[in-house]
Design a protein around this motif. Structure first.
Motif, PDB file in Angstrom:
ATOM      1  N   GLU A   1      21.026  -0.020   2.357  1.00 53.41           N
ATOM      2  CA  GLU A   1      20.442   1.136   1.682  1.00 53.41           C
ATOM      3  C   GLU A   1      18.917   1.087   1.751  1.00 53.41           C
ATOM      4  O   GLU A   1      18.253   2.082   2.024  1.00 53.41           O
ATOM      5  CB  GLU A   1      20.923   1.184   0.226  1.00 53.41           C
ATOM      6  N   ASN A   2      18.370  -0.107   1.493  1.00 52.49           N
ATOM      7  CA  ASN A   2      16.922  -0.274   1.556  1.00 52.49           C
ATOM      8  C   ASN A   2      16.390   0.031   2.958  1.00 52.49           C
ATOM      9  O   ASN A   2      15.356   0.704   3.121  1.00 52.49           O
ATOM     10  CB  ASN A   2      16.544  -1.699   1.150  1.00 52.49           C
ATOM     11  N   ASN A   3      17.086  -0.437   3.969  1.00 54.88           N
ATOM     12  CA  ASN A   3      16.652  -0.240   5.350  1.00 54.88           C
ATOM     13  C   ASN A   3      16.602   1.224   5.745  1.00 54.88           C
ATOM     14  O   ASN A   3      15.865   1.603   6.668  1.00 54.88           O
ATOM     15  CB  ASN A   3      17.579  -0.986   6.313  1.00 54.88           C
ATOM     16  N   ALA A   4      17.383   2.048   5.068  1.00 51.44           N
ATOM     17  CA  ALA A   4      17.421   3.481   5.396  1.00 51.44           C
ATOM     18  C   ALA A   4      16.366   4.283   4.632  1.00 51.44           C
ATOM     19  O   ALA A   4      16.185   5.475   4.892  1.00 51.44           O
ATOM     20  CB  ALA A   4      18.813   4.046   5.099  1.00 51.44           C
ATOM     21  N   GLY A   5      15.659   3.633   3.720  1.00 48.73           N
ATOM     22  CA  GLY A   5      14.648   4.329   2.911  1.00 48.73           C
ATOM     23  C   GLY A   5      13.301   4.358   3.614  1.00 48.73           C
ATOM     24  O   GLY A   5      12.329   3.744   3.168  1.00 48.73           O
ATOM     25  N   VAL A   6      13.232   5.083   4.700  1.00 55.10           N
ATOM     26  CA  VAL A   6      12.011   5.067   5.526  1.00 55.10           C
ATOM     27  C   VAL A   6      11.412   6.463   5.679  1.00 55.10           C
ATOM     28  O   VAL A   6      10.799   6.775   6.702  1.00 55.10           O
ATOM     29  CB  VAL A   6      12.308   4.445   6.920  1.00 55.10           C
ATOM     30  N   ASP A   7      11.583   7.283   4.663  1.00 52.64           N
ATOM     31  CA  ASP A   7      11.029   8.640   4.710  1.00 52.64           C
ATOM     32  C   ASP A   7       9.572   8.644   4.249  1.00 52.64           C
ATOM     33  O   ASP A   7       9.223   9.208   3.219  1.00 52.64           O
ATOM     34  CB  ASP A   7      11.892   9.590   3.866  1.00 52.64           C
ATOM     35  N   PHE A   8       8.742   7.958   4.998  1.00 47.67           N
ATOM     36  CA  PHE A   8       7.302   7.955   4.763  1.00 47.67           C
ATOM     37  C   PHE A   8       6.647   7.814   6.136  1.00 47.67           C
ATOM     38  O   PHE A   8       7.316   7.576   7.143  1.00 47.67           O
ATOM     39  CB  PHE A   8       6.888   6.811   3.829  1.00 47.67           C
TER      40      PHE A   8
ATOM     41  N   LYS B   1       0.831  -1.213   0.000  1.00 47.89           N
ATOM     42  CA  LYS B   1       0.000   0.000   0.000  1.00 47.89           C
ATOM     43  C   LYS B   1       0.863   1.259   0.000  1.00 47.89           C
ATOM     44  O   LYS B   1       0.536   2.250  -0.657  1.00 47.89           O
ATOM     45  CB  LYS B   1      -0.905  -0.026   1.226  1.00 47.89           C
ATOM     46  N   TYR B   2       1.981   1.208   0.730  1.00 47.25           N
ATOM     47  CA  TYR B   2       2.862   2.387   0.814  1.00 47.25           C
ATOM     48  C   TYR B   2       3.981   2.357  -0.233  1.00 47.25           C
ATOM     49  O   TYR B   2       4.788   3.291  -0.297  1.00 47.25           O
ATOM     50  CB  TYR B   2       3.477   2.482   2.214  1.00 47.25           C
ATOM     51  N   GLY B   3       4.026   1.286  -1.012  1.00 49.60           N
ATOM     52  CA  GLY B   3       5.069   1.173  -2.027  1.00 49.60           C
ATOM     53  C   GLY B   3       6.450   0.992  -1.436  1.00 49.60           C
ATOM     54  O   GLY B   3       7.445   1.490  -1.977  1.00 49.60           O
ATOM     55  N   VAL B   4       6.519   0.273  -0.314  1.00 51.87           N
ATOM     56  CA  VAL B   4       7.797   0.060   0.364  1.00 51.87           C
ATOM     57  C   VAL B   4       8.002  -1.427   0.588  1.00 51.87           C
ATOM     58  O   VAL B   4       7.090  -2.242   0.426  1.00 51.87           O
ATOM     59  CB  VAL B   4       7.850   0.808   1.718  1.00 51.87           C
ATOM     60  N   SER B   5       9.217  -1.797   1.000  1.00 44.10           N
ATOM     61  CA  SER B   5       9.511  -3.192   1.308  1.00 44.10           C
ATOM     62  C   SER B   5       9.034  -3.512   2.729  1.00 44.10           C
ATOM     63  O   SER B   5       8.781  -2.613   3.541  1.00 44.10           O
ATOM     64  CB  SER B   5      11.017  -3.444   1.198  1.00 44.10           C
ATOM     65  N   ILE B   6       8.929  -4.781   3.020  1.00 48.26           N
ATOM     66  CA  ILE B   6       8.555  -5.205   4.374  1.00 48.26           C
ATOM     67  C   ILE B   6       9.583  -4.724   5.399  1.00 48.26           C
ATOM     68  O   ILE B   6       9.201  -4.225   6.465  1.00 48.26           O
ATOM     69  CB  ILE B   6       8.343  -6.733   4.428  1.00 48.26           C
ATOM     70  N   PRO B   7      10.897  -4.820   5.129  1.00 48.31           N
ATOM     71  CA  PRO B   7      11.856  -4.252   6.082  1.00 48.31           C
ATOM     72  C   PRO B   7      11.647  -2.746   6.301  1.00 48.31           C
ATOM     73  O   PRO B   7      11.736  -2.263   7.438  1.00 48.31           O
ATOM     74  CB  PRO B   7      13.213  -4.545   5.438  1.00 48.31           C
ATOM     75  N   GLN B   8      11.377  -2.002   5.239  1.00 42.38           N
ATOM     76  CA  GLN B   8      11.155  -0.565   5.392  1.00 42.38           C
ATOM     77  C   GLN B   8       9.934  -0.284   6.266  1.00 42.38           C
ATOM     78  O   GLN B   8       9.965   0.585   7.138  1.00 42.38           O
ATOM     79  CB  GLN B   8      10.993   0.098   4.019  1.00 42.38           C
ATOM     80  N   LEU B   9       8.847  -1.026   6.031  1.00 40.51           N
ATOM     81  CA  LEU B   9       7.645  -0.852   6.845  1.00 40.51           C
ATOM     82  C   LEU B   9       7.938  -1.196   8.305  1.00 40.51           C
ATOM     83  O   LEU B   9       7.517  -0.478   9.224  1.00 40.51           O
ATOM     84  CB  LEU B   9       6.519  -1.754   6.322  1.00 40.51           C
ATOM     85  N   SER B  10       8.675  -2.267   8.512  1.00 41.43           N
ATOM     86  CA  SER B  10       8.976  -2.728   9.863  1.00 41.43           C
ATOM     87  C   SER B  10       9.840  -1.720  10.621  1.00 41.43           C
ATOM     88  O   SER B  10       9.607  -1.458  11.808  1.00 41.43           O
ATOM     89  CB  SER B  10       9.700  -4.078   9.797  1.00 41.43           C
ATOM     90  N   ILE B  11      10.808  -1.172   9.943  1.00 41.17           N
ATOM     91  CA  ILE B  11      11.690  -0.186  10.570  1.00 41.17           C
ATOM     92  C   ILE B  11      10.925   1.098  10.856  1.00 41.17           C
ATOM     93  O   ILE B  11      11.067   1.714  11.919  1.00 41.17           O
ATOM     94  CB  ILE B  11      12.923   0.054   9.674  1.00 41.17           C
ATOM     95  N   ARG B  12      10.090   1.512   9.919  1.00 46.60           N
ATOM     96  CA  ARG B  12       9.283   2.718  10.121  1.00 46.60           C
ATOM     97  C   ARG B  12       8.328   2.544  11.308  1.00 46.60           C
ATOM     98  O   ARG B  12       8.115   3.481  12.086  1.00 46.60           O
ATOM     99  CB  ARG B  12       8.489   3.030   8.852  1.00 46.60           C
ATOM    100  N   TYR B  13       7.778   1.359  11.450  1.00 46.27           N
ATOM    101  CA  TYR B  13       6.887   1.051  12.571  1.00 46.27           C
ATOM    102  C   TYR B  13       7.585   1.318  13.907  1.00 46.27           C
ATOM    103  O   TYR B  13       7.018   1.964  14.794  1.00 46.27           O
ATOM    104  CB  TYR B  13       6.462  -0.410  12.459  1.00 46.27           C
TER     105      TYR B  13
END
Length: 289
Positions: free
Chosen positions: A248-255, A217-229
């Motif tokens: 790099e992927n793990n740091a893409g949490v600007d949402f 839904k947010y156009g992100v990976s599961i790791p990104q969603l998990s880290i943002r949570y």
């Protein structure tokens, strides 16, 4: 960008909001992992005596080309260190292994030795002795901050009731589907920052279809969603990886996850099997609780 953001510890020291966990990274591979992380923009590296890679981490710091004062390095007293004398010696051993004049933060890895992790003995006296050694190293300038890991309320109270310097962090297992909300709330009420290790649940969240749907839904990976949570719970996530693409992927949490979706994630079905990690005390114990 999250890699440029900090939390502030109770003593005023800034700590980067996202750290690189290095559990399971061999000593021979640790230097390259640090170099890759620093190149991407990471400034917070988390290791431990138990990981057996402090020497490699230290080499990576030297090789990184970044000023030492621009990095935040955490290590941990081995869980088995439960006397003042052992702790004093262990602190100096970490300084030597890392090749550093000071460590940004050192924490007690567990209130109980790993072999006794599910036992009745909370090792209150041993933890007070280890804490005294950390306090003295902190006051001597060897450590810029001190804290604990895997401490439950009773373990925290044991330190808080006797300390001269309060713990600045409590590092705990916290992720979607297994978030210790009561412990987090209590810890934060004491002015102690909560760090979240294994924020991606040792990879088990990839199997959760509900989590997958929200990530899509947010156009992100599961790791990104998990880290943002974890970040939206005011936690400091420490995802572990030696893979630069994953870093790099793990740091893409600007949402931002909506409040509605946060509530769904808070109630996600509890993970009952951590796969190969079940043999690790912190995972197996959580399953038994």
């Amino acid at each position: 960008m999250i890699l440029n953001e900090n939390y502030q510890l109770a003593n005023g020291v800034d700590i980067p909001k996202l750290g690189l966990g290095t559990w399971f990274i061999d000593n021979d591979d640790a230097a390259q992992a640090v170099e890759d992380a620093v190149k991407i923009g990471y400034r917070h590296i988390d290791t431990a005596q138990a990981y057996g890679n402090e020497q490699g981490i230290g080499q990576g710091i030297k090789n990184s080309g970044v000023n030492r004062e621009d990095l935040f390095i955490t290590t941990k007293l081995a869980a088995e260190v439960k006397s003042y004398e052992e702790a004093v010696s262990a602190i100096d051993q970490s300084l030597e292994a890392l090749g550093l004049e000071y460590i940004d933060m050192m924490i007690i890895h567990s209130p109980q030795p790993w072999a006794d992790f599910t036992g009745e003995d909370r090792f209150f006296e041993g933890n007070r002795e280890a804490w005294q050694a950390l306090e003295e190293a902190y006051q001597a300038g060897k450590l810029r901050a001190i804290g604990v890991s895997n401490f439950e309320k009773e373990d925290l109270d044991n330190i808080l009731d006797h300390c001269k310097v309060k713990p600045m962090v409590n590092q705990v297992l916290a992720h979607i589907s297994n978030t210790p909300f009561d412990l987090i709330a209590y810890t934060q009420e004491q002015g102690i920052l909560v760090e979240a290790y294994s924020p991606i649940a040792h990879g088990e969240l990839f199997k959760n279809k509900e989590v997958e749907a929200i990530a899509e839904k947010y156009g992100v990976s599961i790791p990104q969603l998990s880290i943002r949570y974890t970040l939206q719970l005011d936690l400091l996530p420490l995802p572990k990886t030696a893979n630069p693409d994953h870093m790099e992927n793990n740091a893409g949490v600007d949402f931002t996850i909506s409040e509605e979706d946060m509530e769904v994630l808070k109630k996600a079905e509890r993970i009952e099997d951590y796969g190969e990690a079940n043999d690790m005390p912190v995972f197996g114990w959580k399953l038994k609780k």
